[in-house]
Design a protein around this motif. Structure first.
Motif, PDB file in Angstrom:
ATOM      1  N   LYS A 108       5.212  -9.092  -7.993  1.00 54.11           N
ATOM      2  CA  LYS A 108       4.267 -10.218  -8.019  1.00 54.11           C
ATOM      3  C   LYS A 108       3.201 -10.179  -6.922  1.00 54.11           C
ATOM      4  O   LYS A 108       2.553 -11.182  -6.648  1.00 54.11           O
ATOM      5  CB  LYS A 108       5.046 -11.541  -7.925  1.00 54.11           C
ATOM      6  CG  LYS A 108       5.851 -11.827  -9.182  1.00 54.11           C
ATOM      7  CD  LYS A 108       6.700 -13.069  -9.029  1.00 54.11           C
ATOM      8  CE  LYS A 108       7.552 -13.288 -10.273  1.00 54.11           C
ATOM      9  NZ  LYS A 108       8.542 -14.350 -10.084  1.00 54.11           N
ATOM     10  N   VAL A 109       3.054  -9.015  -6.274  1.00 53.20           N
ATOM     11  CA  VAL A 109       2.009  -8.880  -5.242  1.00 53.20           C
ATOM     12  C   VAL A 109       1.124  -7.684  -5.582  1.00 53.20           C
ATOM     13  O   VAL A 109       1.551  -6.796  -6.317  1.00 53.20           O
ATOM     14  CB  VAL A 109       2.635  -8.705  -3.832  1.00 53.20           C
ATOM     15  CG1 VAL A 109       3.312  -9.979  -3.366  1.00 53.20           C
ATOM     16  CG2 VAL A 109       3.591  -7.523  -3.783  1.00 53.20           C
ATOM     17  N   PRO A 110      -0.114  -7.657  -5.067  1.00 54.97           N
ATOM     18  CA  PRO A 110      -0.992  -6.509  -5.351  1.00 54.97           C
ATOM     19  C   PRO A 110      -0.425  -5.196  -4.813  1.00 54.97           C
ATOM     20  O   PRO A 110       0.190  -5.174  -3.745  1.00 54.97           O
ATOM     21  CB  PRO A 110      -2.294  -6.865  -4.621  1.00 54.97           C
ATOM     22  CG  PRO A 110      -2.239  -8.335  -4.381  1.00 54.97           C
ATOM     23  CD  PRO A 110      -0.796  -8.677  -4.246  1.00 54.97           C
ATOM     24  N   ILE A 111      -0.590  -4.113  -5.584  1.00 54.73           N
ATOM     25  CA  ILE A 111      -0.152  -2.777  -5.144  1.00 54.73           C
ATOM     26  C   ILE A 111      -1.346  -1.821  -5.247  1.00 54.73           C
ATOM     27  O   ILE A 111      -1.976  -1.721  -6.302  1.00 54.73           O
ATOM     28  CB  ILE A 111       0.998  -2.222  -6.023  1.00 54.73           C
ATOM     29  CG1 ILE A 111       2.127  -3.250  -6.181  1.00 54.73           C
ATOM     30  CG2 ILE A 111       1.534  -0.916  -5.447  1.00 54.73           C
ATOM     31  CD1 ILE A 111       3.184  -2.853  -7.215  1.00 54.73           C
ATOM     32  N   VAL A 112      -1.645  -1.131  -4.149  1.00 52.90           N
ATOM     33  CA  VAL A 112      -2.724  -0.130  -4.144  1.00 52.90           C
ATOM     34  C   VAL A 112      -2.117   1.203  -3.721  1.00 52.90           C
ATOM     35  O   VAL A 112      -1.468   1.297  -2.677  1.00 52.90           O
ATOM     36  CB  VAL A 112      -3.875  -0.513  -3.183  1.00 52.90           C
ATOM     37  CG1 VAL A 112      -5.007   0.496  -3.273  1.00 52.90           C
ATOM     38  CG2 VAL A 112      -4.394  -1.916  -3.499  1.00 52.90           C
ATOM     39  N   CYS A 113      -2.288   2.235  -4.569  1.00 52.69           N
ATOM     40  CA  CYS A 113      -1.680   3.549  -4.306  1.00 52.69           C
ATOM     41  C   CYS A 113      -2.754   4.613  -4.061  1.00 52.69           C
ATOM     42  O   CYS A 113      -3.798   4.598  -4.713  1.00 52.69           O
ATOM     43  CB  CYS A 113      -0.833   3.992  -5.504  1.00 52.69           C
ATOM     44  SG  CYS A 113       0.363   2.770  -6.047  1.00 52.69           S
ATOM     45  N   ILE A 116       0.880  -1.182   0.000  1.00 51.43           N
ATOM     46  CA  ILE A 116       0.000   0.000   0.000  1.00 51.43           C
ATOM     47  C   ILE A 116       0.905   1.215   0.000  1.00 51.43           C
ATOM     48  O   ILE A 116       1.816   1.310   0.820  1.00 51.43           O
ATOM     49  CB  ILE A 116      -0.898   0.057   1.269  1.00 51.43           C
ATOM     50  CG1 ILE A 116      -1.586  -1.282   1.567  1.00 51.43           C
ATOM     51  CG2 ILE A 116      -1.897   1.203   1.178  1.00 51.43           C
ATOM     52  CD1 ILE A 116      -2.606  -1.723   0.553  1.00 51.43           C
ATOM     53  N   SER A 117       0.680   2.156  -0.928  1.00 49.75           N
ATOM     54  CA  SER A 117       1.529   3.355  -0.918  1.00 49.75           C
ATOM     55  C   SER A 117       0.695   4.622  -0.784  1.00 49.75           C
ATOM     56  O   SER A 117      -0.389   4.725  -1.352  1.00 49.75           O
ATOM     57  CB  SER A 117       2.417   3.410  -2.160  1.00 49.75           C
ATOM     58  OG  SER A 117       1.792   4.058  -3.222  1.00 49.75           O
ATOM     59  N   LYS A 122      -9.458   2.981   4.451  1.00 50.82           N
ATOM     60  CA  LYS A 122      -9.325   1.605   4.946  1.00 50.82           C
ATOM     61  C   LYS A 122     -10.316   0.665   4.247  1.00 50.82           C
ATOM     62  O   LYS A 122      -9.955  -0.431   3.815  1.00 50.82           O
ATOM     63  CB  LYS A 122      -9.570   1.588   6.460  1.00 50.82           C
ATOM     64  CG  LYS A 122      -9.375   0.214   7.095  1.00 50.82           C
ATOM     65  CD  LYS A 122      -9.589   0.267   8.602  1.00 50.82           C
ATOM     66  CE  LYS A 122      -9.363  -1.081   9.242  1.00 50.82           C
ATOM     67  NZ  LYS A 122      -9.520  -1.042  10.714  1.00 50.82           N
ATOM     68  N   GLU A 123     -11.565   1.127   4.113  1.00 58.04           N
ATOM     69  CA  GLU A 123     -12.599   0.309   3.443  1.00 58.04           C
ATOM     70  C   GLU A 123     -12.202   0.016   2.002  1.00 58.04           C
ATOM     71  O   GLU A 123     -12.413  -1.092   1.497  1.00 58.04           O
ATOM     72  CB  GLU A 123     -13.955   1.018   3.506  1.00 58.04           C
ATOM     73  CG  GLU A 123     -14.610   0.932   4.883  1.00 58.04           C
ATOM     74  CD  GLU A 123     -15.761   1.916   5.070  1.00 58.04           C
ATOM     75  OE1 GLU A 123     -16.205   2.524   4.058  1.00 58.04           O
ATOM     76  OE2 GLU A 123     -16.221   2.083   6.219  1.00 58.04           O
ATOM     77  N   GLN A 124     -11.624   1.036   1.334  1.00 55.62           N
ATOM     78  CA  GLN A 124     -11.205   0.863  -0.060  1.00 55.62           C
ATOM     79  C   GLN A 124     -10.064  -0.152  -0.163  1.00 55.62           C
ATOM     80  O   GLN A 124     -10.039  -0.990  -1.061  1.00 55.62           O
ATOM     81  CB  GLN A 124     -10.763   2.217  -0.637  1.00 55.62           C
ATOM     82  CG  GLN A 124     -10.578   2.228  -2.146  1.00 55.62           C
ATOM     83  CD  GLN A 124     -11.862   1.971  -2.915  1.00 55.62           C
ATOM     84  OE1 GLN A 124     -12.866   2.634  -2.698  1.00 55.62           O
ATOM     85  NE2 GLN A 124     -11.848   1.006  -3.822  1.00 55.62           N
ATOM     86  N   ILE A 125      -9.115  -0.076   0.778  1.00 57.32           N
ATOM     87  CA  ILE A 125      -7.969  -1.014   0.792  1.00 57.32           C
ATOM     88  C   ILE A 125      -8.475  -2.446   0.958  1.00 57.32           C
ATOM     89  O   ILE A 125      -8.089  -3.344   0.200  1.00 57.32           O
ATOM     90  CB  ILE A 125      -6.979  -0.657   1.934  1.00 57.32           C
ATOM     91  CG1 ILE A 125      -6.272   0.668   1.633  1.00 57.32           C
ATOM     92  CG2 ILE A 125      -5.958  -1.779   2.135  1.00 57.32           C
ATOM     93  CD1 ILE A 125      -5.436   1.218   2.790  1.00 57.32           C
ATOM     94  N   ILE A 126      -9.350  -2.651   1.950  1.00 56.95           N
ATOM     95  CA  ILE A 126      -9.871  -4.002   2.230  1.00 56.95           C
ATOM     96  C   ILE A 126     -10.599  -4.561   1.008  1.00 56.95           C
ATOM     97  O   ILE A 126     -10.397  -5.706   0.607  1.00 56.95           O
ATOM     98  CB  ILE A 126     -10.793  -3.977   3.481  1.00 56.95           C
ATOM     99  CG1 ILE A 126      -9.965  -3.655   4.735  1.00 56.95           C
ATOM    100  CG2 ILE A 126     -11.521  -5.295   3.657  1.00 56.95           C
ATOM    101  CD1 ILE A 126     -10.783  -3.244   5.945  1.00 56.95           C
TER     102      ILE A 126
END
Length: 321
Positions: free
Chosen positions: A191-196, A157-158, A286-290
């Motif tokens: 190779k892992v999910p990234i959410v910015c 997560i960035s 937080k809800e968006q990340i989950i």
């Protein structure tokens, strides 16, 4: 009704109405006269003014909002979103860059790697954090942590909030351009999910250095561009006086970026900006990340990487008809 803290010139109509409401309340207390009708009318007018003002901010006004001193930063989001956080330091080559922080954290029982810019809240802290402007070792630290997350199969997560990568001579000598370019390359195939999330300012390569992801979001009152409006104004018009015009020309707001398909979505902020209600803002993030991690973990790794690469390769493609 919760009163909005005002800081900018364009918020004057709100401040004036809030002042009127306070005066009416004081008069009602002193004279014991029922002024509920006047109060209701003023409060309704205040709410309408707030909605109208914050839903129609100009590009420059959004830039000002993104720079608000009380706006939540990476460490604020970590403390409000995560159950725990273990900060990790250094790039194993030069030193530990304080402008970028990172480490393993737990969100809703799931371990993630969090990386983000930290500007600082007061003068002393800003100097310590170099105003959120990272040196090459900051980007190399971020890459080291991303590789570590990949090794243990943990999502990244960035949080992006920077005026740009540090432009000093020492930074260039240590390979600022190479460090950012390396991050773009490595993040594309991680190779892992990234959410910015762009949570404040998203300026130039400094923001892009930790901004390649499967999902890239901007908070409502943030900006993301190749250059700041002031720098653009000084290059094109040899003066900072045209920064408002530059902000409009750059199309740097979240709405512009979403229209141009450069981001995946806009995260709504509390009325008046994230600084008015940081807890609510953090809860929304937080809800968006989950939600995103749940979806991304279902995807096949190779397909996820291919989709990520295709998304960024499609940007800036112009079909001449």
């Amino acid at each position: 009704m919760e009163q909005i803290k005002t800081s900018f010139d364009f918020e004057k109509p709100i401040a004036e109405l809030a002042q009127q409401i306070e005066k009416v309340k004081q008069v009602a207390d002193k004279t014991k006269v029922d002024m509920s009708a006047t109060l209701t009318e003023l409060e309704q007018k205040l709410e309408t003014t707030q909605q109208s003002l914050y839903n129609n901010l100009t590009g420059w006004q959004k830039v000002q909002m993104s720079r608000h001193a009380e706006r939540p930063q990476t460490l604020d989001y970590i403390s409000m979103i995560c159950d725990d956080f273990i900060e990790m330091h250094g790039d194993r080559t030069v030193k530990d860059d304080k402008a970028i922080i990172g480490g393993f954290a737990t969100i809703n029982g799931e371990t993630v790697m969090i990386i983000g810019h930290q500007k600082g809240k007061n003068t002393k802290e800003r100097q310590y954090r170099n105003f959120g402007m990272a040196n090459p070792e900051g980007y190399r630290k971020a890459l080291r942590l991303m590789r570590l997350a990949e090794k243990f199969n943990k999502p990244v997560i960035s949080f992006i909030d920077t005026m740009g990568a540090y432009p000093g001579l020492e930074a260039e000598e240590r390979g600022q351009g190479e460090a950012i370019a390396r991050n773009l390359l490595e993040m594309s195939v991680l190779k892992v999910p990234i959410v910015c999330f762009v949570v404040g300012e998203g300026a130039s390569g400094g923001a892009l250095g930790i901004g390649i992801g499967d999902k890239v979001y901007m908070l409502e009152h943030t900006w993301y561009s190749v250059i700041s409006p002031e720098s653009c104004s000084s290059i094109l018009w040899r003066s900072w006086d045209y920064k408002e015009r530059a902000a409009e020309c750059l199309k740097l707001t979240s709405d512009d970026m979403f229209k141009n398909k450069l981001i995946d979505g806009i995260i709504k902020e509390p009325l008046g900006g994230a600084h008015q209600n940081p807890e609510l803002m953090a809860q929304t993030v937080k809800e968006q990340i989950i939600k995103d991690l749940k979806e991304l973990k279902k995807q096949n790794t190779e397909k996820m990487i291919a989709t990520r690469i295709d998304k960024f390769c499609a940007m800036g493609v112009v079909n001449e008809g």
